[in-house]
Design an enzyme around this catalytic site. Structure first.
Site, PDB file in Angstrom:
ATOM      1  N   THR A   9      61.777  -7.823 -11.510  1.00 15.21           N
ATOM      2  CA  THR A   9      61.324  -7.934 -10.124  1.00 15.21           C
ATOM      3  C   THR A   9      60.004  -8.702 -10.099  1.00 15.21           C
ATOM      4  O   THR A   9      59.425  -9.013 -11.140  1.00 15.21           O
ATOM      5  CB  THR A   9      61.097  -6.553  -9.493  1.00 15.21           C
ATOM      6  OG1 THR A   9      59.984  -5.915 -10.135  1.00 15.21           O
ATOM      7  CG2 THR A   9      62.325  -5.669  -9.646  1.00 15.21           C
ATOM      8  N   LYS A  48      51.853   7.065 -10.273  1.00 13.97           N
ATOM      9  CA  LYS A  48      53.246   7.444 -10.464  1.00 13.97           C
ATOM     10  C   LYS A  48      53.352   8.868 -11.025  1.00 13.97           C
ATOM     11  O   LYS A  48      54.300   9.600 -10.714  1.00 13.97           O
ATOM     12  CB  LYS A  48      53.947   6.452 -11.385  1.00 13.97           C
ATOM     13  CG  LYS A  48      54.195   5.089 -10.740  1.00 13.97           C
ATOM     14  CD  LYS A  48      55.106   5.200  -9.518  1.00 13.97           C
ATOM     15  CE  LYS A  48      55.487   3.848  -8.946  1.00 13.97           C
ATOM     16  NZ  LYS A  48      56.395   3.949  -7.784  1.00 13.97           N
ATOM     17  N   SER A 102      58.650   5.758 -12.211  1.00 13.70           N
ATOM     18  CA  SER A 102      58.546   4.860 -13.360  1.00 13.70           C
ATOM     19  C   SER A 102      58.416   5.690 -14.628  1.00 13.70           C
ATOM     20  O   SER A 102      57.961   6.847 -14.586  1.00 13.70           O
ATOM     21  CB  SER A 102      57.298   3.969 -13.198  1.00 13.70           C
ATOM     22  OG  SER A 102      56.983   3.291 -14.390  1.00 13.70           O
ATOM     23  N   TYR A 112      47.940   2.471 -11.978  1.00 18.78           N
ATOM     24  CA  TYR A 112      49.333   2.495 -11.533  1.00 18.78           C
ATOM     25  C   TYR A 112      50.046   3.716 -12.093  1.00 18.78           C
ATOM     26  O   TYR A 112      50.715   4.462 -11.355  1.00 18.78           O
ATOM     27  CB  TYR A 112      50.045   1.220 -11.971  1.00 18.78           C
ATOM     28  CG  TYR A 112      51.554   1.270 -11.849  1.00 18.78           C
ATOM     29  CD1 TYR A 112      52.167   1.102 -10.614  1.00 18.78           C
ATOM     30  CD2 TYR A 112      52.357   1.500 -12.965  1.00 18.78           C
ATOM     31  CE1 TYR A 112      53.557   1.158 -10.489  1.00 18.78           C
ATOM     32  CE2 TYR A 112      53.735   1.557 -12.854  1.00 18.78           C
ATOM     33  CZ  TYR A 112      54.328   1.386 -11.617  1.00 18.78           C
ATOM     34  OH  TYR A 112      55.702   1.446 -11.512  1.00 18.78           O
TER      35      TYR A 112
END
Length: 213
Positions: A178, A147, A130, A143
């Protein structure tokens, strides 16, 4: 690496980006596509080999090489994303959960399949990361940290697997339409338009790919 006649293993292939990867692999001439998900009954795409896999379960991961001994391309796509800052009350649990899936998942599976890739000529590994690998903030703090760690993992694996001629690349994605991004108020390009791009880019030798809005 060319997709023609490749044997592709994709985690999180039941929906979203993983599903589009599976479609693109089939369209690109892959000989076989292993589509992995925690519940293989949720995989509806025709033409793939369904595999039950929870990347946080070491026993399930350890069984994959025997089940899929012909893999030449591993796409570590499975991941989770939750909102939250480092100073939130539940930040430690959020960090643990993110790292378990987004970092240790790709690490476990790459370790398990590295000998398989070597025996099949080297092949390639693609880690789906990401733009949050490079940016952090209160909204997606843990998060983004996971990553960033996965990006470091990718760079390290590239050096360790070079001797067996395994290409290791990272795909740094922006927001895409998504389930993971439904609550984010930002432009989200259509995944069906974007995902063929990195698959076509496999003909190149670039180590990083960018998909941003």
């Amino acid at each position: 690496m060319l997709l023609t006649d490749a044997v592709v293993f994709i985690t999180g292939a039941n929906r979203g980006i993983g599903l589009e990867f599976a479609k693109a692999a089939l369209a690109g001439g892959a000989r076989k596509v292993y589509a992995a998900a925690r519940n293989p009954d949720t995989i509806t795409l025709e033409g793939v080999v369904k595999v039950r896999l929870d990347v946080t379960d070491p026993k399930q991961v350890a069984a994959i090489p025997a089940l899929c001994p012909d893999v030449t391309l591993l796409i570590n796509n499975a991941g989770i994303a939750r909102f939250g800052a480092f100073l939130d009350d539940d930040s430690e649990q959020n960090a643990y959960d993110h790292f378990e899936t987004n970092f240790f998942g790709p690490l476990r599976l790459t370790k398990a399949l590295a000998p398989v890739l070597a025996s099949n000529g080297g092949g390639a590994v693609l880690n789906v990361l990401s733009v949050a690998s490079f940016l952090n903030g209160p909204a997606l703090a843990t998060y983004a940290a996971s990553k960033s760690a996965a990006w470091a993992l990718t760079n390290g694996l590239r050096q360790e697997l070079e001797a067996q001629k395994t290409q290791v690349s990272a795909l740094h994605m922006g927001f895409v339409d998504t389930d993971l991004t439904t609550a984010i108020d930002a432009p989200r390009p259509n995944r069906q338009t974007l995902l063929p791009v990195p698959m076509k880019a496999w003909r190149q030798t670039s180590r990083k790919y960018w998909l941003t809005s």
